[in-house]
Write a protein that holds these residues in place. Structure first.
Motif, PDB file in Angstrom:
ATOM      1  N   GLU A   1       1.598   8.158   7.638  1.00 25.48           N
ATOM      2  CA  GLU A   1       1.490   9.236   8.691  1.00 25.48           C
ATOM      3  C   GLU A   1       0.892   8.707   9.991  1.00 25.48           C
ATOM      4  O   GLU A   1       1.380   9.377  11.045  1.00 25.48           O
ATOM      5  CB  GLU A   1       0.859  10.443   8.249  1.00 25.48           C
ATOM      6  CG  GLU A   1       0.861  11.894   9.012  1.00 25.48           C
ATOM      7  CD  GLU A   1       0.342  12.938   8.491  1.00 25.48           C
ATOM      8  OE1 GLU A   1      -0.022  13.806   9.094  1.00 25.48           O
ATOM      9  OE2 GLU A   1       0.114  12.959   7.163  1.00 25.48           O
ATOM     10  N   VAL A   2      -0.088   8.000   9.982  1.00 19.74           N
ATOM     11  CA  VAL A   2      -1.025   7.631  11.016  1.00 19.74           C
ATOM     12  C   VAL A   2      -1.000   6.102  11.105  1.00 19.74           C
ATOM     13  O   VAL A   2      -1.541   5.499  10.181  1.00 19.74           O
ATOM     14  CB  VAL A   2      -2.291   8.285  11.137  1.00 19.74           C
ATOM     15  CG1 VAL A   2      -3.103   7.837  12.496  1.00 19.74           C
ATOM     16  CG2 VAL A   2      -2.142   9.973  11.638  1.00 19.74           C
ATOM     17  N   PHE A   3      -0.522   5.473  12.181  1.00 16.66           N
ATOM     18  CA  PHE A   3      -0.644   3.839  12.291  1.00 16.66           C
ATOM     19  C   PHE A   3      -1.066   3.626  13.605  1.00 16.66           C
ATOM     20  O   PHE A   3      -0.574   4.138  14.613  1.00 16.66           O
ATOM     21  CB  PHE A   3       0.895   3.449  11.701  1.00 16.66           C
ATOM     22  CG  PHE A   3       0.856   1.883  12.095  1.00 16.66           C
ATOM     23  CD1 PHE A   3       0.286   1.007  11.249  1.00 16.66           C
ATOM     24  CD2 PHE A   3       1.658   1.265  13.182  1.00 16.66           C
ATOM     25  CE1 PHE A   3       0.324  -0.420  11.235  1.00 16.66           C
ATOM     26  CE2 PHE A   3       1.789   0.017  13.439  1.00 16.66           C
ATOM     27  CZ  PHE A   3       1.055  -0.833  12.659  1.00 16.66           C
TER      28      PHE A   3
ATOM     29  N   LYS B   1      12.402   2.844  12.089  1.00 22.48           N
ATOM     30  CA  LYS B   1      12.967   3.536  10.899  1.00 22.48           C
ATOM     31  C   LYS B   1      12.000   4.197   9.925  1.00 22.48           C
ATOM     32  O   LYS B   1      11.026   3.551  10.043  1.00 22.48           O
ATOM     33  CB  LYS B   1      13.951   2.717  10.234  1.00 22.48           C
ATOM     34  CG  LYS B   1      13.575   1.725   9.410  1.00 22.48           C
ATOM     35  CD  LYS B   1      14.670   0.748   8.624  1.00 22.48           C
ATOM     36  CE  LYS B   1      14.228  -0.324   7.917  1.00 22.48           C
ATOM     37  NZ  LYS B   1      15.154  -0.995   7.011  1.00 22.48           N
ATOM     38  N   ALA B   2      12.508   5.121   9.172  1.00 27.36           N
ATOM     39  CA  ALA B   2      11.682   5.773   8.138  1.00 27.36           C
ATOM     40  C   ALA B   2      10.307   6.368   9.026  1.00 27.36           C
ATOM     41  O   ALA B   2      10.335   6.783  10.209  1.00 27.36           O
ATOM     42  CB  ALA B   2      10.999   4.955   7.107  1.00 27.36           C
ATOM     43  N   GLN B   3       9.297   6.140   8.564  1.00 30.94           N
ATOM     44  CA  GLN B   3       7.850   6.352   9.101  1.00 30.94           C
ATOM     45  C   GLN B   3       7.730   5.758  10.495  1.00 30.94           C
ATOM     46  O   GLN B   3       7.137   6.473  11.274  1.00 30.94           O
ATOM     47  CB  GLN B   3       6.644   6.638   8.164  1.00 30.94           C
ATOM     48  CG  GLN B   3       6.488   7.239   6.731  1.00 30.94           C
ATOM     49  CD  GLN B   3       6.723   8.753   7.160  1.00 30.94           C
ATOM     50  OE1 GLN B   3       7.594   9.376   7.323  1.00 30.94           O
ATOM     51  NE2 GLN B   3       5.574   9.252   7.757  1.00 30.94           N
ATOM     52  N   PHE B   4       8.142   4.823  10.516  1.00 26.54           N
ATOM     53  CA  PHE B   4       7.806   4.004  11.792  1.00 26.54           C
ATOM     54  C   PHE B   4       8.742   4.443  13.101  1.00 26.54           C
ATOM     55  O   PHE B   4       8.527   4.213  14.147  1.00 26.54           O
ATOM     56  CB  PHE B   4       8.190   2.587  11.931  1.00 26.54           C
ATOM     57  CG  PHE B   4       6.939   1.783  11.166  1.00 26.54           C
ATOM     58  CD1 PHE B   4       6.086   1.094  12.021  1.00 26.54           C
ATOM     59  CD2 PHE B   4       6.442   1.660   9.812  1.00 26.54           C
ATOM     60  CE1 PHE B   4       4.848   0.633  11.782  1.00 26.54           C
ATOM     61  CE2 PHE B   4       5.301   1.147   9.143  1.00 26.54           C
ATOM     62  CZ  PHE B   4       4.673   0.342  10.265  1.00 26.54           C
ATOM     63  N   GLY B   5       9.899   5.281  12.616  1.00 26.26           N
ATOM     64  CA  GLY B   5      10.417   6.153  13.737  1.00 26.26           C
ATOM     65  C   GLY B   5       9.695   7.266  14.285  1.00 26.26           C
ATOM     66  O   GLY B   5      10.049   7.734  15.423  1.00 26.26           O
ATOM     67  N   THR B   6       8.579   7.465  13.538  1.00 22.79           N
ATOM     68  CA  THR B   6       7.752   8.619  14.149  1.00 22.79           C
ATOM     69  C   THR B   6       6.440   8.123  15.162  1.00 22.79           C
ATOM     70  O   THR B   6       5.913   9.179  15.746  1.00 22.79           O
ATOM     71  CB  THR B   6       7.076   9.586  13.070  1.00 22.79           C
ATOM     72  OG1 THR B   6       6.258   8.793  12.236  1.00 22.79           O
ATOM     73  CG2 THR B   6       8.246   9.775  12.045  1.00 22.79           C
TER      74      THR B   6
ATOM     75  N   LEU C   1       0.863  -1.163  -0.007  1.00 24.34           N
ATOM     76  CA  LEU C   1      -0.074  -0.108   0.005  1.00 24.34           C
ATOM     77  C   LEU C   1       0.964   1.296  -0.130  1.00 24.34           C
ATOM     78  O   LEU C   1       1.020   1.973   0.971  1.00 24.34           O
ATOM     79  CB  LEU C   1      -0.943   0.152   1.216  1.00 24.34           C
ATOM     80  CG  LEU C   1      -1.729  -1.275   1.415  1.00 24.34           C
ATOM     81  CD1 LEU C   1      -2.703  -1.206   2.686  1.00 24.34           C
ATOM     82  CD2 LEU C   1      -2.721  -1.530  -0.128  1.00 24.34           C
ATOM     83  N   HIS C   2       1.589   1.454  -1.158  1.00 18.84           N
ATOM     84  CA  HIS C   2       2.626   2.315  -1.008  1.00 18.84           C
ATOM     85  C   HIS C   2       1.942   3.940  -1.059  1.00 18.84           C
ATOM     86  O   HIS C   2       2.811   4.902  -0.709  1.00 18.84           O
ATOM     87  CB  HIS C   2       3.384   2.590  -2.419  1.00 18.84           C
ATOM     88  CG  HIS C   2       3.966   1.092  -2.662  1.00 18.84           C
ATOM     89  ND1 HIS C   2       4.899   0.498  -1.761  1.00 18.84           N
ATOM     90  CD2 HIS C   2       3.905   0.140  -3.576  1.00 18.84           C
ATOM     91  CE1 HIS C   2       5.469  -0.637  -2.184  1.00 18.84           C
ATOM     92  NE2 HIS C   2       4.522  -0.844  -3.245  1.00 18.84           N
ATOM     93  N   GLN C   3       0.872   4.234  -1.125  1.00 21.03           N
ATOM     94  CA  GLN C   3       0.212   5.421  -1.113  1.00 21.03           C
ATOM     95  C   GLN C   3      -0.493   5.693  -0.073  1.00 21.03           C
ATOM     96  O   GLN C   3      -1.040   6.873   0.387  1.00 21.03           O
ATOM     97  CB  GLN C   3      -0.918   5.836  -2.622  1.00 21.03           C
ATOM     98  CG  GLN C   3      -0.065   5.675  -3.619  1.00 21.03           C
ATOM     99  CD  GLN C   3       0.829   6.486  -3.809  1.00 21.03           C
ATOM    100  OE1 GLN C   3       0.827   7.813  -3.383  1.00 21.03           O
ATOM    101  NE2 GLN C   3       2.041   6.377  -4.785  1.00 21.03           N
ATOM    102  N   ILE C   4      -0.619   4.879   0.986  1.00 17.20           N
ATOM    103  CA  ILE C   4      -1.446   4.918   2.281  1.00 17.20           C
ATOM    104  C   ILE C   4      -0.896   6.009   3.331  1.00 17.20           C
ATOM    105  O   ILE C   4       0.428   5.892   3.493  1.00 17.20           O
ATOM    106  CB  ILE C   4      -1.666   3.359   2.882  1.00 17.20           C
ATOM    107  CG1 ILE C   4      -2.820   3.655   3.856  1.00 17.20           C
ATOM    108  CG2 ILE C   4      -0.300   2.959   3.659  1.00 17.20           C
ATOM    109  CD1 ILE C   4      -3.346   2.308   4.313  1.00 17.20           C
ATOM    110  N   GLU C   5      -1.830   6.691   3.683  1.00 16.60           N
ATOM    111  CA  GLU C   5      -1.169   7.670   4.833  1.00 16.60           C
ATOM    112  C   GLU C   5      -1.790   7.457   6.270  1.00 16.60           C
ATOM    113  O   GLU C   5      -1.177   7.864   7.077  1.00 16.60           O
ATOM    114  CB  GLU C   5      -1.721   9.132   4.448  1.00 16.60           C
ATOM    115  CG  GLU C   5      -0.999   9.379   3.107  1.00 16.60           C
ATOM    116  CD  GLU C   5      -1.510  10.779   2.488  1.00 16.60           C
ATOM    117  OE1 GLU C   5      -2.231  11.526   3.325  1.00 16.60           O
ATOM    118  OE2 GLU C   5      -1.394  11.080   1.342  1.00 16.60           O
ATOM    119  N   SER C   6      -2.914   6.702   6.290  1.00 12.97           N
ATOM    120  CA  SER C   6      -3.570   6.312   7.595  1.00 12.97           C
ATOM    121  C   SER C   6      -3.830   5.069   7.365  1.00 12.97           C
ATOM    122  O   SER C   6      -4.765   4.516   6.571  1.00 12.97           O
ATOM    123  CB  SER C   6      -4.797   7.334   7.704  1.00 12.97           C
ATOM    124  OG  SER C   6      -5.395   6.980   9.005  1.00 12.97           O
TER     125      SER C   6
END
Length: 396
Positions: free
Chosen positions: A268-270, A285-290, A240-245
């Motif tokens: 962005e939201v998980f 790392k990457a988004q999972f670091g946020t 799901l390369h375009q998923i943001e939430s």
């Protein structure tokens, strides 16, 4: 006609508006059912949210192949999504949030190849998620934007060829409300053409998450929270390369979080909070670091640096359940053995006494003499107690 105080039912005369393209009766106090005759041949955008409409959809909008937006959120509509939903061949935005719809999510939705936004949240849908939803292409739809105007033909100075110029006499902007990234957002203008999402949260959906949903490579928001889903998180979600939430919280999911999800660079939201997940959380790392601790809370068998829990000291649910089952089985075995041994010992003692008394007449006479003395003592004791009580009562 939105945001007024209109009451009563939708007039049947609306069924005669054959040239109607845009209808907005949202945020009023309308009640009753939607007229079953309402399916204007050119209708494209219908907004009836925020009223008190009730009853099933019956044949309202049946075969309205021109409808692009159908917004019925926040009413008291009941029944199931009709099987004829596939006749709305141009439908791009379907919003049925916060009603009383029930039954299964129909597979007929998969035949609507123009669908890009689906919101069925806060209803009573049950059963599994149709795997065919993964076949939706979620295309970009420019016809979500509504614009009307007129053309004027004129001839410029020193020109001999007439030219057409477009002048908008009104610009009625289509606005869509959709919950994503833990908030309610308004989408309008060009951004609406690019928005794609599916929200099935707050229902009673069961079964596994179909791995086919990983084929929705153009989706920006997927919310399956607050259901009764089981099984594992599909590793296909890494596509799901375009998923943001992505919200999978408040279910009964088990197993580990697939580590390939760290490849989702737009996320962005998980949230996978309040499930039965175990093992190590993905690498930070990457988004999972946020993502912080509340993205994983409510999963006692997850471990990782963010959760302040070392994975080497964490017992898996399977290990703990095995130990507890062994303890329960041992307890049951000990109780069973005790009962059997006690019963056998009791029977052996009785048989031993019977055999001894039968063989030895001296012990038999002594035994019966002892029993007789005990009976006599108990009898005189009871008589004495009765006389003492009677004399005491007379004296008093």
């Amino acid at each position: 006609m939105s945001n007024n105080s209109f009451e009563g039912s939708i007039p049947m005369e609306f069924c005669k508006l054959n040239r109607l393209e845009f209808l907005d009766l949202s945020q009023n106090n309308l009640s009753g059912s939607i007229p079953s005759c309402f399916n204007p041949p050119y209708i494209e955008h219908v907004h009836l949210h925020g009223n008190r409409l009730r009853g099933p959809l019956s044949l309202a909008f049946y075969n309205s192949s021109s409808i692009v937006t159908l917004d019925l959120r926040g009413n008291n509509l009941t029944g199931s999504i009709p099987k004829w939903i596939y006749t709305l061949s141009s439908l791009s935005v379907l919003l049925l949030k916060d009603n009383h719809f029930h039954g299964k999510v129909p597979v007929e939705l998969c035949k609507l190849h123009s669908l890009s936004i689906i919101d069925l949240s806060q209803n009573m849908f049950s059963g599994p998620i149709p795997s065919c939803l993964g076949n939706l292409s979620l295309p970009m739809q420019t016809n979500k934007i509504l614009e009307t105007g007129f053309y004027v033909t004129f001839i410029e100075e020193h020109e001999t060829t007439p030219m057409d110029s477009y002048y908008p006499d009104s610009y009625l902007e289509e606005v869509i409300e959709f919950t994503t990234k833990s908030g309610l957002f308004l989408y309008k203008g060009n951004i609406l053409s690019y928005m794609t999402g599916i929200d099935l949260s707050c229902n009673n959906l069961t079964g596994h998450i179909p791995p086919e949903l990983g084929n929705l490579s153009e989706i920006h928001s997927l919310n399956l929270s607050h259901n009764k889903l089981t099984g594992v998180i599909p590793s296909s979600f890494s596509k799901l390369h375009q998923i943001e939430s992505l919200d999978l919280s408040y279910n009964n999911l088990s197993g580990e979080i697939p580590n390939p999800l760290v490849e989702l660079n737009s996320l962005e939201v998980f949230s996978v909070a309040f499930n039965n997940l175990s093992g190590s959380i993905p690498e930070p790392k990457a988004q999972f670091g946020t993502f912080i601790e509340n993205s994983y809370e409510g999963n006692p068998f997850l471990c990782g640096v963010i959760l302040h829990k070392s994975c080497s000291k964490t017992d898996s649910p399977s290990t703990i359940s095995t130990v507890s089952e062994d303890k329960r089985e041992d307890g049951l075995i000990d109780t069973y053995d005790f009962c059997v041994s006690f019963l056998v010992s009791y029977v052996v003692v009785l048989l031993t006494i019977f055999v001894v008394l039968y063989i030895n007449p001296y012990w038999r006479r002594a035994w019966f003499s002892l029993v007789g003395k005990c009976i006599t003592t108990c009898r005189y004791s009871n008589v004495g107690n009765f006389l003492t009580y009677h004399i005491f009562k007379r004296c008093v």
